[in-house]
Design a protein around this motif. Structure first.
Motif, PDB file in Angstrom:
ATOM      1  N   MET A  91      50.348  21.575  66.231  1.00  0.00           N
ATOM      2  CA  MET A  91      50.987  21.157  64.970  1.00  0.00           C
ATOM      3  C   MET A  91      51.543  22.347  64.173  1.00  0.00           C
ATOM      4  N   SER A  92      51.040  23.559  64.457  1.00  0.00           N
ATOM      5  CA  SER A  92      51.383  24.641  63.542  1.00  0.00           C
ATOM      6  C   SER A  92      52.823  25.135  63.736  1.00  0.00           C
ATOM      7  N   HIS A  93      53.492  24.700  64.795  1.00  0.00           N
ATOM      8  CA  HIS A  93      54.905  25.019  64.916  1.00  0.00           C
ATOM      9  C   HIS A  93      55.781  23.801  64.699  1.00  0.00           C
ATOM     10  N   ARG A  94      55.179  22.782  64.090  1.00  0.00           N
ATOM     11  CA  ARG A  94      55.966  21.584  63.821  1.00  0.00           C
ATOM     12  C   ARG A  94      56.044  21.346  62.315  1.00  0.00           C
ATOM     13  N   ILE A  95      57.156  20.756  61.922  1.00  0.00           N
ATOM     14  CA  ILE A  95      57.363  20.321  60.544  1.00  0.00           C
ATOM     15  C   ILE A  95      56.951  18.858  60.493  1.00  0.00           C
ATOM     16  N   TRP A  96      56.250  18.496  59.440  1.00  0.00           N
ATOM     17  CA  TRP A  96      55.653  17.169  59.398  1.00  0.00           C
ATOM     18  C   TRP A  96      56.074  16.488  58.101  1.00  0.00           C
ATOM     19  N   ALA A  97      56.472  15.232  58.198  1.00  0.00           N
ATOM     20  CA  ALA A  97      56.874  14.487  56.999  1.00  0.00           C
ATOM     21  C   ALA A  97      56.300  13.079  57.030  1.00  0.00           C
ATOM     22  N   ARG A  98      55.969  12.602  55.850  1.00  0.00           N
ATOM     23  CA  ARG A  98      55.450  11.236  55.714  1.00  0.00           C
ATOM     24  C   ARG A  98      56.418  10.440  54.843  1.00  0.00           C
ATOM     25  N   TYR A  99      56.750   9.245  55.288  1.00  0.00           N
ATOM     26  CA  TYR A  99      57.688   8.387  54.570  1.00  0.00           C
ATOM     27  C   TYR A  99      57.070   7.025  54.286  1.00  0.00           C
ATOM     28  N   ALA A 100      57.579   6.358  53.281  1.00  0.00           N
ATOM     29  CA  ALA A 100      57.353   4.921  53.129  1.00  0.00           C
ATOM     30  C   ALA A 100      58.696   4.247  53.367  1.00  0.00           C
ATOM     31  N   VAL A 101      58.703   3.196  54.167  1.00  0.00           N
ATOM     32  CA  VAL A 101      59.958   2.491  54.432  1.00  0.00           C
ATOM     33  C   VAL A 101      59.772   0.985  54.252  1.00  0.00           C
ATOM     34  N   ARG A 102      60.850   0.363  53.873  1.00  0.00           N
ATOM     35  CA  ARG A 102      60.901  -1.102  53.816  1.00  0.00           C
ATOM     36  C   ARG A 102      62.055  -1.518  54.720  1.00  0.00           C
ATOM     37  N   THR A 103      61.745  -2.325  55.719  1.00  0.00           N
ATOM     38  CA  THR A 103      62.779  -2.669  56.692  1.00  0.00           C
ATOM     39  C   THR A 103      62.441  -4.001  57.337  1.00  0.00           C
ATOM     40  N   SER A 104      63.478  -4.709  57.751  1.00  0.00           N
ATOM     41  CA  SER A 104      63.243  -5.962  58.468  1.00  0.00           C
ATOM     42  C   SER A 104      63.071  -5.688  59.964  1.00  0.00           C
ATOM     43  N   GLN A 105      63.316  -4.435  60.363  1.00  0.00           N
ATOM     44  CA  GLN A 105      63.098  -4.057  61.764  1.00  0.00           C
ATOM     45  C   GLN A 105      61.619  -4.002  62.092  1.00  0.00           C
ATOM     46  N   ALA A 116      63.475  16.492  70.444  1.00  0.00           N
ATOM     47  CA  ALA A 116      63.453  15.247  69.677  1.00  0.00           C
ATOM     48  C   ALA A 116      62.327  15.270  68.650  1.00  0.00           C
ATOM     49  N   ALA A 117      62.587  14.634  67.526  1.00  0.00           N
ATOM     50  CA  ALA A 117      61.514  14.423  66.550  1.00  0.00           C
ATOM     51  C   ALA A 117      60.548  13.403  67.138  1.00  0.00           C
ATOM     52  N   ARG A 118      59.284  13.493  66.705  1.00  0.00           N
ATOM     53  CA  ARG A 118      58.230  12.682  67.302  1.00  0.00           C
ATOM     54  C   ARG A 118      57.650  11.750  66.244  1.00  0.00           C
ATOM     55  N   ILE A 153      56.341  11.577  60.868  1.00  0.00           N
ATOM     56  CA  ILE A 153      57.290  12.078  61.865  1.00  0.00           C
ATOM     57  C   ILE A 153      57.193  13.595  61.884  1.00  0.00           C
ATOM     58  N   SER A 154      57.334  14.174  63.072  1.00  0.00           N
ATOM     59  CA  SER A 154      57.296  15.641  63.140  1.00  0.00           C
ATOM     60  C   SER A 154      58.468  16.168  63.963  1.00  0.00           C
ATOM     61  N   TRP A 155      58.839  17.408  63.674  1.00  0.00           N
ATOM     62  CA  TRP A 155      59.960  18.084  64.337  1.00  0.00           C
ATOM     63  C   TRP A 155      59.494  19.448  64.849  1.00  0.00           C
ATOM     64  N   PRO A 156      60.034  19.888  65.976  1.00  0.00           N
ATOM     65  CA  PRO A 156      59.757  21.271  66.388  1.00  0.00           C
ATOM     66  C   PRO A 156      60.469  22.238  65.437  1.00  0.00           C
ATOM     67  N   LEU A 157      59.774  23.260  64.993  1.00  0.00           N
ATOM     68  CA  LEU A 157      60.397  24.257  64.121  1.00  0.00           C
ATOM     69  C   LEU A 157      61.620  24.885  64.791  1.00  0.00           C
ATOM     70  N   LYS A 180      54.535  18.734  55.302  1.00  0.00           N
ATOM     71  CA  LYS A 180      53.674  19.862  55.637  1.00  0.00           C
ATOM     72  C   LYS A 180      54.488  20.821  56.486  1.00  0.00           C
ATOM     73  N   LEU A 181      54.529  22.067  56.035  1.00  0.00           N
ATOM     74  CA  LEU A 181      55.397  23.045  56.694  1.00  0.00           C
ATOM     75  C   LEU A 181      54.558  24.060  57.450  1.00  0.00           C
ATOM     76  N   PRO A 182      55.062  24.535  58.590  1.00  0.00           N
ATOM     77  CA  PRO A 182      54.335  25.588  59.312  1.00  0.00           C
ATOM     78  C   PRO A 182      54.361  26.891  58.523  1.00  0.00           C
ATOM     79  N   PRO A 183      53.317  27.715  58.671  1.00  0.00           N
ATOM     80  CA  PRO A 183      53.221  28.958  57.893  1.00  0.00           C
ATOM     81  C   PRO A 183      54.364  29.936  58.161  1.00  0.00           C
ATOM     82  N   ALA A 184      55.154  29.696  59.209  1.00  0.00           N
ATOM     83  CA  ALA A 184      56.317  30.566  59.457  1.00  0.00           C
ATOM     84  C   ALA A 184      57.228  30.621  58.230  1.00  0.00           C
ATOM     85  N   PHE A 185      57.222  29.577  57.423  1.00  0.00           N
ATOM     86  CA  PHE A 185      58.052  29.582  56.209  1.00  0.00           C
ATOM     87  C   PHE A 185      57.619  30.689  55.240  1.00  0.00           C
TER      88      PHE A 185
END
Lengths: 401, 401
Positions: free
Chosen positions: A1-15, A48-50, A66-70, A103-108
């Motif tokens: 996880m320490s080389h990934r950027i992590w974000a949390r969202y709330a969504v409203r969708t009919s999907q 790809a984001a995960r 969702i997370s992304w590779p830095l 949540k950001l990796p300490p590389a920032f």
């Protein structure tokens, strides 16, 4: 996880929610609206984001992680925005989408400087051994010339205030040019410091173009000031970062414009996520609104923002980027006890405009009434009781019922 | 009026509308939540914002017009934001508030440079005598290294494209560093220009910190490029202005993040107002979404934004700050006729990603299909009819039904 950027969202969708999460992950990394030849499995695997989690939330919403590779972007705040936010709010499948946390990796931390002063530095420069810092906003917001501003500052300094800030509407208008105002105000504050040993912190609003902000910062240094104020949303992250690199002063971050980003019930970003970007960039103070404020925000939301400012955002010793939350907007002596109770700390800047200036005994009595209110709050004594033996507090409670 | 700043809002409030307008005017100029001594009649006379008009609008909303003396702030875009926007979205009395439009005094033209190239300059640099400029976005957005990117660019250039842009997710990630990508891409484009006489415009995404953006801009100049791309909302106005002052290239403004500002049904700013700030600051192209786009925005809204880009924003000859609108997001040959009909002009950049790359005949056929679609649109020939004699268009219509 320490080389990934992590974000949390709330969504409203009919999907179907898992599918919705994959739309976000695709749109914000390797995908587009239709399959194309270059998007190979190997490329997707690496870039790809995960989708890390999908769970139901209240009111028909879902929370997604969702997370992304830095490696997709590197530790760049402007490019982080395009990745974790960017076109996401455009996606039709979401009738509601909020970015809740990051949540950001300490590389920032290798690239950005974080706050230079934070709570401890601010208290030290204000000559205080503990919070709160009692502050005020110069009002009327616009219309006073430099001499009138300085006269008001004198009154406030003599009243014993710790911190004075320009209004966000007052930066360098022709009627009250920055340099003339700074000169007049700092002459008063230096004189006052000479006599009393206390240098009031003046957050001079340097908001403007980058060259202007840097020039004004240096003028504040030369004038013996300790703080500059920046309207963060007027300025943007890269200009702020450029200022931070050159800065030797406390940077007071004013968040005017925040409502546009955070208020909507469907399309919004949480201040919990947003403030992290500015802390990493190097703000020392951030406005968090206040309890029973004159604006729309709930007390819970304002307090959650302020508590977050005091919490480390990286698990790296000494580099948590903790900052001082600023309580303001319609604040009076009344709000001291509930603010102390909710924050669980007095490490804050408590700013009142009308709450000081409209005190029947004048500015000095206004300042004193706030100190008395905080003494009562910290000691756990009800305001009305403390007011029985403290006249300024008593008048304040009568004036602001 | 020429020394006043003018803004139009839509508000939803349970207050009496005239009173609501006065709250805005007060909060954003001389007032605070309680009367204070310094706010004299004379000061109000000189500096208070003025309610210019109040009228009912559809759906229980009201439209308000408010103006400010320029002397309150001077011609400063960052400080303009604090004045016409700023804390307004925080005001509790409004359950809905949208900034609809702005009119700025020409004094702003003394400080800001406006677009350097606009429509005419872009067409000239692309070697076109008339629009549209046919463009594409490099996809997959992330994951290709510089060599893979250049190989794709070669394919597109050989396909006859006018304009190629990086994705907003691709700026300077470790996997595809800016400089290596620029070198590889510009080598291909210079070779292609040598052979064909046509230099494809490459909008290199320089989004980043200010020093990075300036350095990358200069690298693009040295590499013989003609354009840079900036994610405007990642960068902010002051950093953008700093870039514009140094720039000798077309600046392609990407508006990712726009949804957060413009999409909400209650708390929002209109792109009609917003784009004026960026045009004045000096953007040459601005994304306006597209007809039948993959995002949430209606066709009417996208077209209104694009039409506004082509309209002068100052009544000063040669200084209207007109720019080139960019149509993108799920665009294919299908959208050419309705886009031409709605805009009433071909002065636009028509950008397709999947709409080119996913063409069954490959990128070259994809580009050709778009040109054919625009030929048909401009000549008023139905697409299906034109497709009878144009194979690439025919395949495109089959692929994107």
């Amino acid at each position: 996880m320490s080389h990934r950027i992590w974000a949390r969202y709330a969504v409203r969708t009919s999907q179907e929610p898992q599918r919705a999460a994959e739309v976000i992950a695709g749109e914000q990394s390797t995908g587009t609206f239709t399959p194309i030849p270059g998007e190979t499995d190997e490329l997707r695997e690496r870039h790809a984001a995960r989708v890390e989690a999908v769970r139901p939330a209240a009111g028909g919403w879902h929370e997604l992680e969702i997370s992304w590779p830095l490696a997709n972007l590197g530790p760049s705040l402007p490019n982080l925005l395009a990745t974790v936010a960017g076109n996401l709010w455009e996606v039709k499948q979401f009738s509601g989408l909020k970015l809740l946390d990051l949540k950001l990796p300490p590389a920032f931390l290798d690239k950005y400087r974080g706050p230079q002063f934070g709570v401890a530095g601010t208290l030290r420069l204000c000559g205080l051994s503990a919070g709160p810092v009692i502050g005020t906003i110069l009002k009327p917001s616009v219309g006073m010339n430099p001499g009138e501003t300085a006269a008001l500052v004198r009154q406030l300094a003599e009243g014993g205030i710790d911190f004075i800030k320009d209004d966000e509407l007052q930066s360098d208008g022709p009627h009250c040019p920055f340099e003339a105002r700074l000169d007049a105000v700092m002459r008063v504050l230096r004189d006052h410091a000479q006599r009393t040993g206390k240098l009031v912190m003046y957050a001079a609003n340097i908001t403007g173009e980058i060259d202007e902000m840097l020039r004004r910062h240096h003028q504040v240094v030369r004038a013996g000031g300790t703080c500059v104020m920046v309207s963060i949303h007027s300025v943007g992250l890269p200009a702020f970062t450029a200022l931070r690199r050159e800065s030797s002063l406390v940077i007071h971050g004013h968040r005017n414009g925040w409502g546009l980003l955070g208020r909507s019930s469907d399309i919004a970003v949480s201040f919990i996520a947003w403030q992290k970007l500015w802390r990493l960039a190097g703000v020392d103070h951030l406005h968090c609104n206040g309890i029973a404020n004159k604006f729309w925000e709930s007390d819970e939301s304002a307090v959650a923002s302020a508590r977050e400012c005091l919490k480390p955002m990286f698990d790296v010793a000494g580099k948590g980027c903790e900052i001082m939350p600023v309580f303001s907007s319609g604040q009076t002596a009344r709000q001291a006890p509930p603010t102390y109770a909710a924050l669980g700390s007095a490490d804050l800047l408590f700013a009142a405009g009308g709450g000081i200036m409209a005190h029947p005994g004048g500015a000095a009595a206004g300042v004193l009434s706030l100190r008395q209110a905080w003494e009562a709050a910290v000691q756990g004594i009800p305001l009305e009781k403390y007011a029985a033996t403290h006249a300024e507090l008593r008048s304040a409670l009568e004036r602001f019922p």
